[in-house]
Design a protein around this motif. Structure first.
Motif, PDB file in Angstrom:
ATOM      1  N   ARG A  13       0.817  -1.214   0.000  1.00  0.00           N
ATOM      2  CA  ARG A  13       0.000   0.000   0.000  1.00  0.00           C
ATOM      3  C   ARG A  13       0.853   1.267   0.000  1.00  0.00           C
ATOM      4  N   VAL A  14       1.766   1.400   0.948  1.00  0.00           N
ATOM      5  CA  VAL A  14       2.563   2.626   1.053  1.00  0.00           C
ATOM      6  C   VAL A  14       3.565   2.769  -0.099  1.00  0.00           C
ATOM      7  N   PRO A  15       4.314   1.736  -0.471  1.00  0.00           N
ATOM      8  CA  PRO A  15       5.288   1.901  -1.560  1.00  0.00           C
ATOM      9  C   PRO A  15       4.662   2.200  -2.919  1.00  0.00           C
ATOM     10  N   THR A  16       3.357   1.935  -3.067  1.00  0.00           N
ATOM     11  CA  THR A  16       2.718   2.158  -4.367  1.00  0.00           C
ATOM     12  C   THR A  16       1.808   3.378  -4.371  1.00  0.00           C
ATOM     13  N   GLU A  17       1.830   4.185  -3.322  1.00  0.00           N
ATOM     14  CA  GLU A  17       1.023   5.388  -3.301  1.00  0.00           C
ATOM     15  C   GLU A  17       1.579   6.430  -4.265  1.00  0.00           C
ATOM     16  N   LEU A  18       0.745   7.404  -4.588  1.00  0.00           N
ATOM     17  CA  LEU A  18       1.146   8.466  -5.510  1.00  0.00           C
ATOM     18  C   LEU A  18       2.402   9.174  -5.015  1.00  0.00           C
ATOM     19  N   LEU A  19       3.362   9.379  -5.930  1.00  0.00           N
ATOM     20  CA  LEU A  19       4.615  10.096  -5.669  1.00  0.00           C
ATOM     21  C   LEU A  19       5.550   9.360  -4.714  1.00  0.00           C
ATOM     22  N   SER A  20       5.340   8.062  -4.538  1.00  0.00           N
ATOM     23  CA  SER A  20       6.272   7.288  -3.720  1.00  0.00           C
ATOM     24  C   SER A  20       7.483   6.895  -4.554  1.00  0.00           C
ATOM     25  N   GLU A  77      11.541   3.899  -0.613  1.00  0.00           N
ATOM     26  CA  GLU A  77      12.809   4.601  -0.473  1.00  0.00           C
ATOM     27  C   GLU A  77      12.606   6.022   0.056  1.00  0.00           C
ATOM     28  N   GLY A  78      11.529   6.650  -0.341  1.00  0.00           N
ATOM     29  CA  GLY A  78      11.275   8.023   0.093  1.00  0.00           C
ATOM     30  C   GLY A  78       9.889   8.456  -0.323  1.00  0.00           C
ATOM     31  N   VAL A  79       9.361   9.444   0.368  1.00  0.00           N
ATOM     32  CA  VAL A  79       8.043   9.979   0.054  1.00  0.00           C
ATOM     33  C   VAL A  79       8.079  11.486   0.267  1.00  0.00           C
ATOM     34  N   PHE A  80       7.401  12.199  -0.603  1.00  0.00           N
ATOM     35  CA  PHE A  80       7.455  13.661  -0.592  1.00  0.00           C
ATOM     36  C   PHE A  80       6.266  14.210   0.194  1.00  0.00           C
ATOM     37  N   MET A  81       6.386  14.179   1.507  1.00  0.00           N
ATOM     38  CA  MET A  81       5.286  14.593   2.376  1.00  0.00           C
ATOM     39  C   MET A  81       4.999  16.088   2.255  1.00  0.00           C
ATOM     40  N   GLY A  82       6.035  16.892   2.004  1.00  0.00           N
ATOM     41  CA  GLY A  82       5.826  18.322   1.837  1.00  0.00           C
ATOM     42  C   GLY A  82       4.993  18.648   0.607  1.00  0.00           C
ATOM     43  N   VAL A  83       5.080  17.790  -0.407  1.00  0.00           N
ATOM     44  CA  VAL A  83       4.274  17.963  -1.616  1.00  0.00           C
ATOM     45  C   VAL A  83       2.849  17.487  -1.354  1.00  0.00           C
ATOM     46  N   ARG A  84       2.721  16.349  -0.711  1.00  0.00           N
ATOM     47  CA  ARG A  84       1.393  15.791  -0.441  1.00  0.00           C
ATOM     48  C   ARG A  84       0.563  16.693   0.471  1.00  0.00           C
ATOM     49  N   ALA A  93       2.621  18.561  -9.054  1.00  0.00           N
ATOM     50  CA  ALA A  93       3.354  17.296  -9.141  1.00  0.00           C
ATOM     51  C   ALA A  93       2.589  16.276  -9.976  1.00  0.00           C
ATOM     52  N   SER A  94       1.270  16.255  -9.840  1.00  0.00           N
ATOM     53  CA  SER A  94       0.451  15.337 -10.640  1.00  0.00           C
ATOM     54  C   SER A  94       0.566  15.671 -12.128  1.00  0.00           C
ATOM     55  N   TYR A  95       0.603  16.965 -12.439  1.00  0.00           N
ATOM     56  CA  TYR A  95       0.787  17.383 -13.832  1.00  0.00           C
ATOM     57  C   TYR A  95       2.154  16.971 -14.354  1.00  0.00           C
ATOM     58  N   LEU A  96       3.192  17.158 -13.550  1.00  0.00           N
ATOM     59  CA  LEU A  96       4.535  16.766 -13.974  1.00  0.00           C
ATOM     60  C   LEU A  96       4.585  15.272 -14.260  1.00  0.00           C
ATOM     61  N   CYS A  97       3.908  14.488 -13.441  1.00  0.00           N
ATOM     62  CA  CYS A  97       3.892  13.042 -13.648  1.00  0.00           C
ATOM     63  C   CYS A  97       3.134  12.675 -14.926  1.00  0.00           C
ATOM     64  N   GLU A  98       1.994  13.323 -15.145  1.00  0.00           N
ATOM     65  CA  GLU A  98       1.214  13.029 -16.348  1.00  0.00           C
ATOM     66  C   GLU A  98       1.990  13.428 -17.600  1.00  0.00           C
ATOM     67  N   LEU A  99       2.665  14.570 -17.546  1.00  0.00           N
ATOM     68  CA  LEU A  99       3.458  15.019 -18.685  1.00  0.00           C
ATOM     69  C   LEU A  99       4.622  14.067 -18.941  1.00  0.00           C
ATOM     70  N   THR A 100       5.227  13.577 -17.876  1.00  0.00           N
ATOM     71  CA  THR A 100       6.340  12.630 -18.015  1.00  0.00           C
ATOM     72  C   THR A 100       5.865  11.308 -18.597  1.00  0.00           C
ATOM     73  N   LEU A 141      10.686  17.361  -7.635  1.00  0.00           N
ATOM     74  CA  LEU A 141       9.849  17.066  -6.476  1.00  0.00           C
ATOM     75  C   LEU A 141      10.558  17.417  -5.178  1.00  0.00           C
ATOM     76  N   TYR A 142      11.864  17.176  -5.137  1.00  0.00           N
ATOM     77  CA  TYR A 142      12.645  17.538  -3.946  1.00  0.00           C
ATOM     78  C   TYR A 142      12.634  19.043  -3.722  1.00  0.00           C
ATOM     79  N   MET A 143      12.808  19.813  -4.784  1.00  0.00           N
ATOM     80  CA  MET A 143      12.792  21.270  -4.666  1.00  0.00           C
ATOM     81  C   MET A 143      11.450  21.766  -4.143  1.00  0.00           C
ATOM     82  N   LEU A 144      10.366  21.167  -4.639  1.00  0.00           N
ATOM     83  CA  LEU A 144       9.039  21.531  -4.158  1.00  0.00           C
ATOM     84  C   LEU A 144       8.839  21.098  -2.708  1.00  0.00           C
ATOM     85  N   ASP A 145       9.268  19.896  -2.408  1.00  0.00           N
ATOM     86  CA  ASP A 145       9.067  19.318  -1.091  1.00  0.00           C
ATOM     87  C   ASP A 145       9.751  20.141  -0.002  1.00  0.00           C
ATOM     88  N   ARG A 146      10.952  20.622  -0.301  1.00  0.00           N
ATOM     89  CA  ARG A 146      11.738  21.361   0.697  1.00  0.00           C
ATOM     90  C   ARG A 146      11.598  22.876   0.563  1.00  0.00           C
TER      91      ARG A 146
END
Length: 230
Positions: free
Chosen positions: A27-34, A55-62, A71-78, A99-104
Motif C-alpha cells: 500500500r505505502v510503496p505504491t502510493e502516488l509520488l512514492s 525509499e522516500g516519500v514527498f510529504m511536503g508535496v502531499r 506534481a500530478s501534472y509533472l507526472c502526467e506530462l512525463t 519534487l525535492y525542490m518543491l518538497d523542501r
C-alpha cells in the motif's frame, strides 16, 4: 495498475495485487509520488509487482494542494513523453530533483513548472532552437519573438517574414536568457537562475503553450493546477 517511471526501462505499467488493502505490504510503496524499489515479474511483456520497498516519500508535496496538483501534472506530462522500454535515467533525475525542490520549499511552483516543461520536452525530442534569430542569425535584439509552432526565434525585423497566422510570443531579455539556461545548462546548474515574479509567470505561459502546441494535447492535471493556483 501502476504507472512507474524507471531508470532502466522508462515508463512501464505493472499490476500490484493487494495494493489497496489498508494493511497490505504494497500500500505505502505504491502510493502516488512514492519513490520505491520494485521487484517485478514479467510475463508476455506484462509486469506484476512481487515486492516493493519504500525509499522516500514527498510529504511536503502531499501536504500542499497546489504542490500536489503541480506534481500530478509533472507526472502526467512525463508519462506522455518519457520513453518506454528504454533507459530513462535523466527523466527520473529531473522528476526527483523537481519534487525535492518543491518538497523542501527550495523553489516555488511558478519556478518549477516552466523549467520542467521546457527541459522535459527538450529531452523528449522537442528542443526549440533558441540560439539566434532564424532569419538574420542575431543572438540578441531589442525585439525578439518566440514562434511556438516551429520552436524558433525571430527578431523585430525578421518577424515580418513569418506567416501572419503563425502564433508569436514576445520575449524579454530576461525570459529569453532563462529559456536558454533551461535548454543548455548542465544538470548540476539547471535550477540555478533567478527571474522576477512577473517574468516568471510569463515564462510559464510561454512554456505551457509550447507544450500544448508540440504535443497537441491538453492535460486535465494542468487544468486543475491552474484552477488551484488562481
Amino acid at each position: 495498475m501502476l504507472t512507474l517511471l524507471t531508470k532502466e526501462r522508462g515508463v512501464i505499467s505493472a499490476y500490484a495485487r493487494g495494493a489497496k488493502k489498508p494493511r497490505g505490504t504494497l500500500r505505502v510503496p505504491t502510493e502516488l509520488l512514492s519513490y520505491s524499489c520494485f521487484v517485478l515479474f514479467s510475463n508476455k511483456e506484462r509486469y506484476s509487482v512481487d515486492r516493493a520497498d519504500l525509499e522516500g516519500v514527498f510529504m511536503g508535496v502531499r501536504g500542499d494542494v497546489c504542490k500536489l496538483s503541480l506534481a500530478s501534472y509533472l507526472c502526467e506530462l512525463t508519462a506522455e513523453t518519457a520513453p518506454r522500454g528504454e533507459s530513462a535515467g535523466e527523466y527520473l533525475r529531473l522528476l526527483l530533483n523537481s519534487l525535492y525542490m518543491l518538497d523542501r520549499d527550495k523553489r516555488a511552483c511558478a519556478f518549477i513548472k516552466p523549467l520542467y516543461e521546457l527541459r522535459l520536452l527538450t529531452m523528449a525530442g522537442y528542443m526549440p532552437n533558441l540560439v539566434a534569430c532564424r532569419g538574420c542569425g542575431c543572438f540578441e535584439s531589442e525585439l525578439i519573438y518566440f514562434l511556438p509552432l516551429t520552436g524558433e526565434l525571430a527578431c523585430g525585423e525578421c518577424i515580418a517574414d513569418a506567416p501572419p497566422d503563425q502564433p508569436r510570443m514576445r520575449l524579454s531579455a530576461g525570459v529569453l536568457a532563462a529559456m536558454r539556461h533551461i535548454l543548455y545548462a548542465p544538470f548540476e546548474r539547471l535550477f540555478a537562475f533567478t527571474l522576477p515574479q512577473e517574468q516568471l509567470v510569463y515564462l510559464g505561459e510561454v512554456t505551457q503553450y509550447y507544450v500544448q502546441v508540440q504535443l497537441d494535447k491538453r492535460f486535465p492535471t494542468l487544468d486543475f493546477y491552474l484552477t488551484i493556483k488562481d
